[in-house]
Design an enzyme around this catalytic site. Structure first.
Site, short mmCIF file in Angstrom:
data_model
loop_
_atom_site.label_atom_id
_atom_site.label_comp_id
_atom_site.label_asym_id
_atom_site.label_seq_id
_atom_site.Cartn_x
_atom_site.Cartn_y
_atom_site.Cartn_z
N HIS A 67 17.11 27.48 32.01
CA HIS A 67 17.58 26.59 30.92
C HIS A 67 18.84 27.03 30.10
CE1 HIS A 67 13.26 26.14 31.32
NE2 HIS A 67 13.33 24.97 30.86
N ASP B 195 18.23 23.34 33.10
CA ASP B 195 17.60 22.03 32.19
C ASP B 195 18.22 22.21 30.94
OD1 ASP B 195 16.10 21.53 34.55
OD2 ASP B 195 14.00 21.58 33.29
#
Length: 258
Positions: free
Chosen positions: A229, A83
């Site tokens: 992430h 992400d």
């Protein structure tokens, strides 16, 4: 189940995005009826219970109350999802994935992709997927967006990512995983399916790769969807991705291919 049929089985955009309204309305009417017929205490319990259920479903990423959400794959493969990019880490992460012969889905913030379109195109050129992760990533208040603002975040991101990459994303991940009742109505016309996760290491804030891997290990089994992430403020995202890839390889899991 082959890869194509598995993808069809798990890609489930919302079909009835307003169905929650009927259940919520019924709970509130029942509560008012109880207030009238059985006393305010029972009625208030039902009224507040219906509201609490909506609040819980908004904050719990795996909740299916408002729409389908993919939490695990029905196959043995592990799905790596990354992400918050694109970022300064993107190219290094792509090189890591190449070395491990692994593919991932990058859930991109469209505003950041606009600023660095070459990174989005590089992700696609190397055979990875791009997912919709909102236009501007309003992490503090995405969960509370009203219908028009929610639709704007998702629609605008879809348009930008499709224009830059030459193909429209098929997957959506809510900011911080929190999806209120208005997300489903925005996803349906775009054919977007919502994705959550089953293995998470809180790496957006945790900088120690060993601690991240220890947390992810708890949910790392066949069919797991792993949440990672890039570009985290602690600056250690690349090392964390490397450690997680090593753990996946150590356990012998196959990786999902787009």
């Amino acid at each position: 189940m082959n890869a194509e049929s598995a993808t069809v089985a798990v890609h489930r955009p919302p079909r009835h995005p307003h169905a929650w309204l009927y259940g919520f309305g019924a709970s509130q009417l029942a509560g008012l009826g109880l207030c009238w017929g059985a006393g305010w205490a029972w009625g208030l319990l039902v009224l507040l219970g219906g509201q609490a259920l909506l609040f819980w479903a908004t904050l719990w990423p795996q909740s299916r109350l408002f729409s389908p959400v993919l939490v695990r794959l029905p196959t043995a493969a592990v799905w790596l999802t990354i992400d918050d990019g694109p970022s300064d880490d993107t190219l290094a992460v792509l090189d890591l994935l190449d070395r491990h012969q692994a593919k991932a889905c990058f859930f991109l913030v469209a505003e950041r992709a606009q600023a660095r379109p070459q990174l989005l195109r590089e992700i696609l050129a190397r055979g990875h997927e791009v997912g919709n992760h909102s236009f501007s990533h309003p992490e503090k208040w995405f969960w509370a967006l009203p219908p028009a603002a929610m639709r704007a975040q998702i629609d605008r991101a879809q348009q930008v990512l499709a224009e830059l990459g030459g193909r429209a994303p098929r997957w959506f991940r809510a900011v911080v995983g929190m999806a209120n009742p208005f997300v489903a109505a925005a996803l349906k016309p775009l054919g977007l399916a919502r994705v959550a996760w089953s293995a998470r290491g809180f790496d957006a804030r945790e900088a120690d790769p060993a601690r991240v891997v220890a947390r992810i290990r708890r949910g790392l089994r066949p069919g797991a969807i792993v949440l990672l992430h890039e570009g985290a403020p602690h600056g250690n995202s690349v090392a964390i991705v490397a450690a997680v890839l090593q753990e996946i390889a150590r356990q012998g899991h196959a990786m999902r291919n787009p």
